[in-house]
Every structure is written in structure tokens, then in C-alpha cells.
Enzyme design. Structure first.
Site, PDB file in Angstrom:
ATOM      1  CD  GLU A 128      24.280  12.027 -22.848  1.00 14.10           C
ATOM      2  OE1 GLU A 128      24.583  11.092 -22.093  1.00 14.10           O
ATOM      3  OE2 GLU A 128      23.134  12.509 -22.933  1.00 14.10           O
ATOM      4  CG  ASP A 173      -0.249  -0.149   2.496  1.00 18.42           C
ATOM      5  OD1 ASP A 173       0.980  -0.377   2.475  1.00 18.42           O
ATOM      6  OD2 ASP A 173      -0.901  -0.039   3.545  1.00 18.42           O
ATOM      7  NE  ARG A 193      27.219   9.216 -19.774  1.00 17.54           N
ATOM      8  CZ  ARG A 193      27.121   7.991 -19.295  1.00 17.54           C
ATOM      9  NH1 ARG A 193      27.707   6.984 -19.909  1.00 17.54           N
ATOM     10  NH2 ARG A 193      26.445   7.755 -18.188  1.00 17.54           N
ATOM     11  CG  ASP A 222      21.399  13.977 -18.455  1.00 15.87           C
ATOM     12  OD1 ASP A 222      22.131  13.315 -17.698  1.00 15.87           O
ATOM     13  OD2 ASP A 222      20.978  13.544 -19.549  1.00 15.87           O
ATOM     14  CG  ASP A 230      24.469  10.280 -16.459  1.00 15.86           C
ATOM     15  OD1 ASP A 230      23.811  11.287 -16.138  1.00 15.86           O
ATOM     16  OD2 ASP A 230      24.367   9.719 -17.565  1.00 15.86           O
ATOM     17  CE1 TYR A 268      30.523   5.250 -21.150  1.00 16.08           C
ATOM     18  CE2 TYR A 268      30.294   5.319 -23.548  1.00 16.08           C
ATOM     19  CZ  TYR A 268      30.036   5.858 -22.303  1.00 16.08           C
ATOM     20  OH  TYR A 268      29.296   7.005 -22.201  1.00 16.08           O
ATOM     21  CG  HIS A 270      26.119   6.882 -25.711  1.00 13.61           C
ATOM     22  ND1 HIS A 270      26.412   8.213 -25.832  1.00 13.61           N
ATOM     23  CD2 HIS A 270      26.974   6.398 -24.769  1.00 13.61           C
ATOM     24  CE1 HIS A 270      27.387   8.530 -24.990  1.00 13.61           C
ATOM     25  NE2 HIS A 270      27.761   7.437 -24.336  1.00 13.61           N
ATOM     26  CG  HIS A 275      16.405  10.403 -22.483  1.00 16.88           C
ATOM     27  ND1 HIS A 275      16.555   9.055 -22.436  1.00 16.88           N
ATOM     28  CD2 HIS A 275      17.583  10.914 -22.025  1.00 16.88           C
ATOM     29  CE1 HIS A 275      17.766   8.757 -21.981  1.00 16.88           C
ATOM     30  NE2 HIS A 275      18.400   9.872 -21.712  1.00 16.88           N
ATOM     31  CG  HIS A 305      21.036   3.514 -18.962  1.00 15.38           C
ATOM     32  ND1 HIS A 305      20.071   3.348 -19.907  1.00 15.38           N
ATOM     33  CD2 HIS A 305      21.612   4.720 -19.247  1.00 15.38           C
ATOM     34  CE1 HIS A 305      20.063   4.390 -20.732  1.00 15.38           C
ATOM     35  NE2 HIS A 305      20.989   5.233 -20.355  1.00 15.38           N
ATOM     36  CD  GLU A 330      24.507  13.822 -19.884  1.00 16.07           C
ATOM     37  OE1 GLU A 330      24.741  12.982 -19.000  1.00 16.07           O
ATOM     38  OE2 GLU A 330      23.455  13.848 -20.558  1.00 16.07           O
ATOM     39  CG  HIS A 380      19.228  13.159 -24.340  1.00 21.71           C
ATOM     40  ND1 HIS A 380      18.677  13.916 -23.342  1.00 21.71           N
ATOM     41  CD2 HIS A 380      20.269  12.501 -23.763  1.00 21.71           C
ATOM     42  CE1 HIS A 380      19.332  13.704 -22.215  1.00 21.71           C
ATOM     43  NE2 HIS A 380      20.323  12.858 -22.436  1.00 21.71           N
TER      44      HIS A 380
HETATM   45  N1  GLY Z   1      21.243  10.160 -17.756  1.00 22.25           N
HETATM   46  C1  GLY Z   1      20.799   9.606 -18.958  1.00 22.25           C
HETATM   47  C2  GLY Z   1      21.471  10.221 -20.096  1.00 22.25           C
HETATM   48  O1  GLY Z   1      22.513  10.804 -19.948  1.00 22.25           O
HETATM   49  O2  GLY Z   1      20.963  10.233 -21.173  1.00 22.25           O
HETATM   50 MN    MN Z   2      23.223  11.690 -18.220  1.00 17.62          MN
HETATM   51 MN    MN Z   3      21.938  12.574 -21.068  1.00 17.71          MN
END
Ligand code: GLY
Ligand code: MN
Ligand code: MN
Length: 437
Positions: A382, A37, A404, A269, A258, A386, A348, A359, A241, A406, A352
Site C-alpha cells: 500500500e 446501556d 494510496r 484491506d 481505504d 500525500y 508509512h 494489522h 486515518h 492497496e 503489514h
Molecule cells: N486500513 C488501515 C491500513 O491500511 O493499514
Molecule cells: Mn487500508
Molecule cells: Mn493496510
């Protein structure tokens, strides 16, 4: 802060794009159970938040352009002393009209009686079909009810059109007040990353860095992390992720964080990668500098009129050349790009749209052509490299490295603005900050 006046302007803009004799229906997100609940923290559907800022579940915004008795209507929960004592404040229909930019409001329990009459005879219904199966069923039952009364002269709506497309295009171009909120979300998130860098020490656990980051978010007035914070020590940084965040970080490892906050409904982000002990090794430095250069060259290309993919293309060029120079990729740069050899290490794209959703909404292409940047758009940049710990095709010294970087970039009239520059990213600046803990 987004004012009631701005919400009203958004509804008016949406209504100006709707055809004559039409209706738009925007539903709230359902509450979701986390365990028996107890519920997950409630998160309003972004389209409804965007159009009127109403944050309660069980609500429906209805827009009917040209309606004499009011064009924007909200169905919402009634006030209820007992439920409010247990679960929190409700505006109720009266409070909704007093505090939000809607012309009229009704109890959600009355929607079955009221909404069918509003649908009747409309040429077009704007609605996000298929997103909320329960509401889809209600809507179809109202439409069928009207169809059943055809012989008595009732006219069912002519066509259903996806609402999201119109709202998403509006959301893609941020107003000055949205940019102000996003700048603040970026500043808070940058401070949080600085805090994690400063507290970092070999042997710290990933969740302890997560706690530092999220402490700074919440202590600064953010409502939540905008997405589950990623804190990957060492090889965990290779999992794009990674959200377990349970491991101890060993001396000599990099940490990839991140994380960004959600502030007044808008997301930040940020990713930063730094050595847990405060000093980059030679291999870490070599990979780091390629990613940093890739990001710098991408950001330098972002300006009004440039096509969206200039940023990604710049990152691919720098990363491919950098990996080739280190001997991790072998061959001619142009040919390596052509056959996407970099994708083993950079799998990637460069970013975005960013906004109320991390996103964020908005098309990247129009009629199969990359759209061009316009002032008011916000995009992440970003790039990353890797190198899987299991990749036996590269020298052992590179394996398990992940970097990375970003930032959140707003397109301005003359170029762009970095909302997240408050956290350092050159190696020298990171090492200097980490030395001050
Ligand atoms: N944190 C997700 C991305 O960087 O797209
Ligand atoms: Mn990110
Ligand atoms: Mn991002």
C-alpha cells in the site's frame, strides 16, 4: 468456512508446542459500552476465535496437554431463557461440547472452583499477561490461593509465559481454508470499491460513498467493516486515518477510499484513489502513476524466500525517483533515499500482515533480521504519496493531492496471488469503469 476439525488441529498444534505439565488460558474479549446501556458490536478476542471459533463473551478456553479427562476445556455462560430472550442465543456448556471442538465445558460461574485445581502443580502457565487486567487479577488471586495452601502440599505454578507468541506464529501462516475465506473477503471488498467508483459524481458526500461500500459488504454476507472505512475527498486524503467522512467532494477532487470487510472473522484491506468526476487531471495522473508503479514493483518482488523489506524498499525507490523527476524532491535519488527525504510525502511503510486482525499478528523480524516470505503469509502492499495542502515548499498545483493504492497479497509456493484484483487500478481501467455508471 473453518471446520471444527481445523479448530481441533489448531489446538493440538498449540499443545504440541507447550512444555510438559503446562496449561494455556485464553480469555474472551470483554463487552464494551458505547452509550449508557448499549454496547459496541461484540468482537471476540482473535486468539480465542482462532483456536475454537467460540464467539460469545464471558468465555475462557483452557488447554491442558496430556490431561486424561480432556485436553481442551471451555468455560462459558450457562443457558438462560430470560437473558436469551433479551440478548440472544447462548450455546451453554452442553451446546459448546456438541458444536465446538472442545472436550468438555463448564459454566463460567464455576471457574473460581475449577480453575485453581487445574493450575495447581503446573510447571508453566501460558497466558497473555497484561491484556485483560480483570482476568489478570483473578488469575493472581487463584495463584495466591494455591500459594496460601503450600503447607498442605499445594504447588503453585512455576512460571508464566506469554501465550501470544506461539499463537501469533501459527496465525501468520494461513491454511488453505483460511486463504479461501480471505480470498472471499477480498472479492467482496473489491466489488464494494467498484460500486463506489461507479456511483461517484461531483458533489457526492464522503459518507454517501461510505454507505455504498458498506452496503456491498453487508449485502454480501460480511459481518462488518474490518476497520472504520476511510473516505477522504480532496485534501482529506492526506490524513492517513481520516474517518470523519462528512464532507462534500468537489468536482476535480480525488477520492481516497481505504475500506475492507470482515468476512467469517478475516479482514480485507483495500485502498483505491480515483477522480470524483471520472477523469484524472494531469497532476493527479502524474502522482497516481508513480504510486501505481511503486506498488507493481513491490508486488513483483514478493515471493517465498525474499526478505520482508523488499516490498518497502521497492516502493521507496520508485516514489523517491518519481518525486525527484517531478521536481517535488531535489537531489540525487540515492542521497534522497539515504536521508529519507521521501518521508515528507510517504510517511508509512509499504504494508503489514493481514489476517483475522487487519494489522495482523506475527513478527516482522527474527533476531533483528527481516524474516523471509513463506507460502501462506498474507501481506498488504500500500504505497502512497500525500502532499500536504500547507506544504509551501512544493508548487501549488501539487498541494492537497493524496494517492494510496492497496491490495492484499498472499504468498504462494511459486510467487504470490492478489486477493483484491477485482477492483481496477490503472487509470484507464478506473476511467472506463466510472464511465459505466
Ligand atoms: N486500513 C488501515 C491500513 O491500511 O493499514
Ligand atoms: Mn487500508
Ligand atoms: Mn493496510
Amino acid at each position: 468456512m473453518i471446520t471444527a476439525k481445523e479448530y481441533a488441529a489448531r489446538c493440538n498444534e498449540l499443545m504440541s508446542m507447550m512444555v510438559a505439565n503446562s496449561i494455556a488460558i485464553i480469555t474472551a474479549a470483554p463487552e464494551r459500552i458505547r452509550s449508557r446501556d448499549t454496547h459496541y458490536p461484540y468482537k471476540q478476542a482473535t486468539s480465542l476465535s482462532y483456536l475454537c471459533g467460540f464467539a460469545e463473551p464471558e468465555s475462557v478456553l483452557v488447554l491442558i496437554p496430556g490431561r486424561d479427562q480432556g485436553q481442551s476445556l471451555l468455560f462459558c455462560r450457562e443457558k438462560d431463557k430470560l437473558r436469551e430472550t433479551w440478548n440472544g442465543y447462548r450455546h451453554g456448556p452442553e451446546g459448546a461440547v456438541a458444536n465446538f471442538a472442545v472436550d468438555d465445558a463448564f459454566p463460567i460461574g464455576d471457574i473460581d472452583e475449577i480453575l485453581p485445581g487445574m493450575l495447581e502443580g503446573k510447571e508453566r502457565v501460558y497466558y497473555a499477561i497484561g491484556k485483560d487486567p480483570e482476568f489478570d487479577r483473578h488469575l493472581m488471586s487463584w495463584v495466591n490461593e494455591i500459594r496460601g495452601q503450600k503447607s498442605r502440599g499445594s504447588a503453585p505454578p512455576g512460571e508464566f509465559v506469554d501465550l501470544d507468541h506461539l499463537v501469533n506464529e501459527m496465525r501468520l501462516i494461513k491454511t488453505a481454508s483460511e486463504l479461501k475465506v480471505m480470498r472471499k473477503a477480498g472479492e467482496i471488498s473489491a466489488r464494494a470499491h467498484c460500486r463506489a467508483m461507479q456511483i461517484s459524481v461531483p458533489g457526492i458526500y464522503e459518507y454517501q460513498l461510505q454507505a455504498e461500500i458498506e452496503h456491498e459488504f453487508m449485502a454480501s454476507g460480511a459481518s462488518a467493516p474490518a476497520y472504520t472505512s476511510i473516505v477522504g475527498g480532496g485534501r482529506n486524503g492526506c490524513i492517513l486515518h481520516y474517518t470523519e467522512n462528512r464532507q462534500k467532494i468537489a468536482d476535480g477532487d480525488l477520492v481516497l477510499i481505504d475500506a475492507g470487510c470482515e468476512y467469517e472473522n478475516y479482514a480485507a484491506d483495500i485502498t483505491r484513489t480515483f477522480p470524483v468526476n471520472g477523469k484524472f487531471s494531469a497532476e493527479q495522473a502524474a502522482i497516481y502513476d508513480i504510486v501505481l508503479q511503486a506498488q507493481a514493483e513491490a508486488i513483483a518482488k514478493i515471493a517465498p524466500g525474499a526478505p520482508y523489506n523488499v516490498a518497502n524498499d521497492a516502493t521507496v525507490a520508485v516514489i523517491t525517483e518519481g518525486l525527484r523527476d517531478l521536481g517535488i524532491l531535489d537531489g540525487e535519488v540515492a542521497e534522497l533515499i539515504e536521508r529519507e527525504a521521501y518521508k515528507e510525502f510517504y510517511m508509512h511503510s509499504s504494508g503489514h500482515w493481514l489476517g483475522m486482525d487487519v494489522h495482523d499478528v506475527g513478527d516482522y523480524k527474527i533476531e533483528n533480521q527481516w524474516r523471509v516470505y513463506e507460502p501462506g503469509m498474507v501481506v498488504t502492499v500500500e504505497p502512497g504519496i500525500y502532499i500536504s495542502p500547507d506544504n509551501t515548499t512544493v508548487a501549488e498545483k501539487w498541494r492537497g493531492l493524496a494517492v494510496r493504492i492497496e491490495d492484499d497479497i498472499a504468498i504462494t509456493k511459486s510467487g504470490c496471488e492478489n486477493f483484491t484484483s477485482g477492483v481496477p487500478k490503472t487509470r484507464a481501467d478506473i476511467e472506463a469503469l466510472m464511465a459505466t455508471n
